[in-house]
Motif scaffolding. Structure first.
Motif: not given
Length: 677
Positions: A79-87, A372-381
């Motif tokens: 859960l801690k790897f889910v970015p806030f924009p997704v939440l 999927l958006a979380a993975a994309c945000l992580l990749a951008v980060e």
């Protein structure tokens, strides 16, 4: 209703904040409905109520067992790897889904709302129902605004019902829309499990359908529950334990299976008023359970009298509390001159994508898109530049205080030492950028220092790339040093153990901090010009003090020998003397609680220290420790003050020289802080 009771009991038993109730969700119910429909195509289960009821029982029980397994495997920490924009997007999706589902009721219809059928909502519109819904919503919002601890949704429901029946008395109930269309309360018959399990017609497809549905429900409801819990957590709540929440959901589903309930997930709408209710959470849940029991026993008839429009208003109020409050703030920032900056538009676009998918395809699809958006945000980060800054010895120095001559020499040789500050994550996706950055270093370079203090992690691919870069640089006469690692327990350091020990003479030096690496490189550059001090000569220099005066001043000093590791003075000791280093090396340190000593400065031959205490007599501000066997000379405050009477000119010249020395030290310290900021 049985599932809601079990979910409330599970929330009461867990005793952890945030308080979250559990109940059936639309997506979970659809999965069960799809299972029931599929069973009707199988010969052994077609038309068999026992087979259908047992399948539902088995699915809910297996869902609970799988969630317990997820908790055992500690999947909840994901859960801690889910970015806030997704939440935020998920929370807004839930809120808008509630609004969309009840909009037809606010227009006087009895069917739930779906965006795909929005064109049919206007047919048969009843303005009276809209008046009831608006009155109900306004009453609830006013209550939430002015009486935040009152149950706003309940106030909205009562207000809407009162307005509905007041208008019905004047205009007739037919113009105000329907009431809740509830059927009679009836308990399903218990299945004949003995006969069912012995039936030879239930083949592997029956059990495969149960297993598939249970797996889908376990994953779907686990994600749903964790996201709801994370979004509902208040600032004063302790950190969310995702694994504990999964265990609670698992136990709740296992209990729901034995009472004939549907699969459970964290349930947002009833949690909102309970969190705002006065008193303890246990009291709020207890009252909630009592109300559920009362409704189950004798309140069914009263529920059928509730106007759908009033229910819509109450749902609208609950939905308003679920909207993410940061979304309008981000939108205002994005539209107020920040241009297309990613820090504003990125989260907004991700949240909007999750909302659109959720409204059009349901929460299950929104969860997938969110992941999927979380993975994309992580990749951008992670794709951010890993090279934060580049400097040389002319602008960044170690904490070693050197003589004026050595300092000038380092200024001349500054290009031979280069410091590259790294940050973020070094992994296979940033290896190419890192390799290119290192290969471009050249010219008169002899030492390349990589400051990895701000690097969050290093994977095996990046470690191999650094070792290969060290080999290439060595052929050009450049020594590569990686700094900013702790002891052997540092996981980043252990990554290199696969590569570095394989080389006889380690091509990649790994040191504790960048200061140690800088001092090593500076010493290498100065090795050809540093000479041992002649004991007969003056071992220090003060600006404005000539050689004759310095020789007379030296007569007031006394020799002090200090073995390696010995402490000359400690922080808080009385300051009564200054010192000069003849041979060896001294360090000023301060102790840090739980982090070991921090070296502030290091002094070699020809450097004086402790001069502030000579001037003001105040306690020492740091510890002075011999890093190697050292020989010092000491000038006490008493001897220095005596010079004012015996040799006033020498006293004045030495006092001015000490003041200029302190000014120079202050400039050097300011430069050091600027280079390491």
């Amino acid at each position: 209703l049985a599932s809601l009771m079990v979910g409330a009991l599970a929330a009461l038993a867990i005793g952890q904040r945030p308080l979250m109730l559990s109940g059936p969700t639309a997506s979970g119910t659809l999965v069960v409905a799809a299972l029931v429909r599929e069973l009707q195509t199988q010969p052994g289960a077609r038309g068999s109520l026992e087979a259908t009821l047992f399948a539902v029982f088995a699915v809910v029980l297996a869902t609970g067992l799988l969630q317990m397994l997820f908790a055992r495997l500690r999947i909840g920490v994901a859960l801690k790897f889910v970015p806030f924009p997704v939440l935020a997007g998920f929370s807004n999706t839930v809120a808008l889904s509630l609004v969309v589902s009840m909009l037809p009721a606010a227009l006087g219809h009895a069917f739930p709302g779906r965006l795909a059928q929005i064109t049919s909502w206007g047919a048969g519109w009843l303005p009276g129902a809209t008046v009831v819904a608006v009155a109900s919503t306004l009453a609830g919002l006013a209550t939430a605004r002015w009486l935040p601890r009152a149950p706003a949704a309940f106030v909205a429901l009562l207000t809407g019902a009162a307005v509905h029946y007041a208008l019905a008395a004047a205009a007739g109930a037919g113009a105000l829309g329907p009431t809740l269309p509830l059927g009679p309360v009836a308990l399903p018959p218990l299945p004949d499990l003995q006969g069912l399990l012995g039936a030879p017609t239930l083949g592997i497809s029956y059990w495969a359908a149960i297993g598939q549905s249970a797996l889908v429900l376990a994953v779907l409801n686990s994600l749903f529950s964790l996201l709801v819990c994370a979004r509902m957590a208040a600032a004063i709540d302790p950190p969310l334990d995702g694994n504990l929440q999964l265990r609670t959901q698992g136990l709740g589903n296992m209990a729901a299976a034995f009472v004939g309930g549907l699969p459970l997930a964290a349930f947002g709408p009833p949690t909102v008023p309970l969190r705002a209710a006065p008193g303890s959470p246990a009291l709020s849940v207890g009252v909630y359970l009592a109300l559920l029991a009362a409704i189950f026993i004798g309140g069914h008839g009263l529920l059928t009298m509730l106007p759908m429009a009033a229910v819509a208003g109450a749902v609208f109020v609950a939905a308003c509390s679920l909207f993410d409050p940061t979304t309008p703030l981000l939108l205002r920032r994005a539209l107020r001159g920040s241009g297309a900056r990613f820090d504003a538009w990125g989260p907004l676009l991700v949240g909007a994508l999750v909302v659109c998918v959720g409204l059009l395809q349901g929460l299950a699809a929104a969860l997938f898109v969110g992941a999927l958006a979380a993975a994309c945000l992580l990749a951008v980060e992670l794709r951010r530049s890993v090279v934060l800054s580049v400097s040389d010895a002319g602008t960044r120095r170690s904490r070693r205080v050197r003589t004026a001559g050595d300092t000038r020499r380092l200024d001349e040789l500054g290009a031979a030492i280069r410091v590259v500050e790294l940050g973020h994550w070094l992994y296979f996706g940033t290896t190419d950028e890192l390799g290119e950055a290192l290969d471009t270093q050249g010219g008169t370079l002899r030492w390349l220092l990589l400051d990895a203090q701000r690097v969050d992690g290093i994977d095996i691919t990046a470690a191999r790339s650094l070792v290969q870069a060290a080999q290439r640089l060595r052929t050009r006469g450049v020594r590569l040093v990686l700094a900013g690692f702790g002891a052997g327990g540092d996981a980043r350091r252990r990554t290199f153990e696969l590569w570095v020990p394989a080389v006889g003479d380690p091509l990649l030096d790994i040191v504790g901090d960048i200061d140690e690496a800088l001092e090593r490189a500076e010493a290498d550059l100065l090795a050809g010009i540093e000479t041992a001090s002649d004991p007969s000569s003056v071992p220090f220099a003060l600006q404005g003090v000539d050689d004759v005066q310095a020789a007379r001043l030296l007569e007031s000093f006394v020799a002090v020998a200090l073995p390696a590791g010995h402490t000359l003075f400690r922080r808080g000791d009385s300051g009564d003397a200054l010192y000069a280093v003849r041979h060896g090396r001294m360090a000023l340190r301060i102790e840090r609680r739980g982090a070991g000593p921090l070296r502030l400065l290091s002094f070699g031959p020809g450097v004086i220290f402790g001069e502030m205490a000579l001037l003001d007599g105040r306690p020492r501000s740091a510890d002075a420790v011999a890093e190697v066997d050292s020989e010092l000379i000491k000038l006490s405050r008493e001897q220095f003050d005596a010079l004012a009477g015996t040799d006033p000119a020498l006293h004045a010249a030495a006092l001015r020289g000490i003041a200029l020395h302190l000014a120079s030290r202050l400039r050097d310290t300011t430069g050091l802080l600027g280079s390491t900021a």
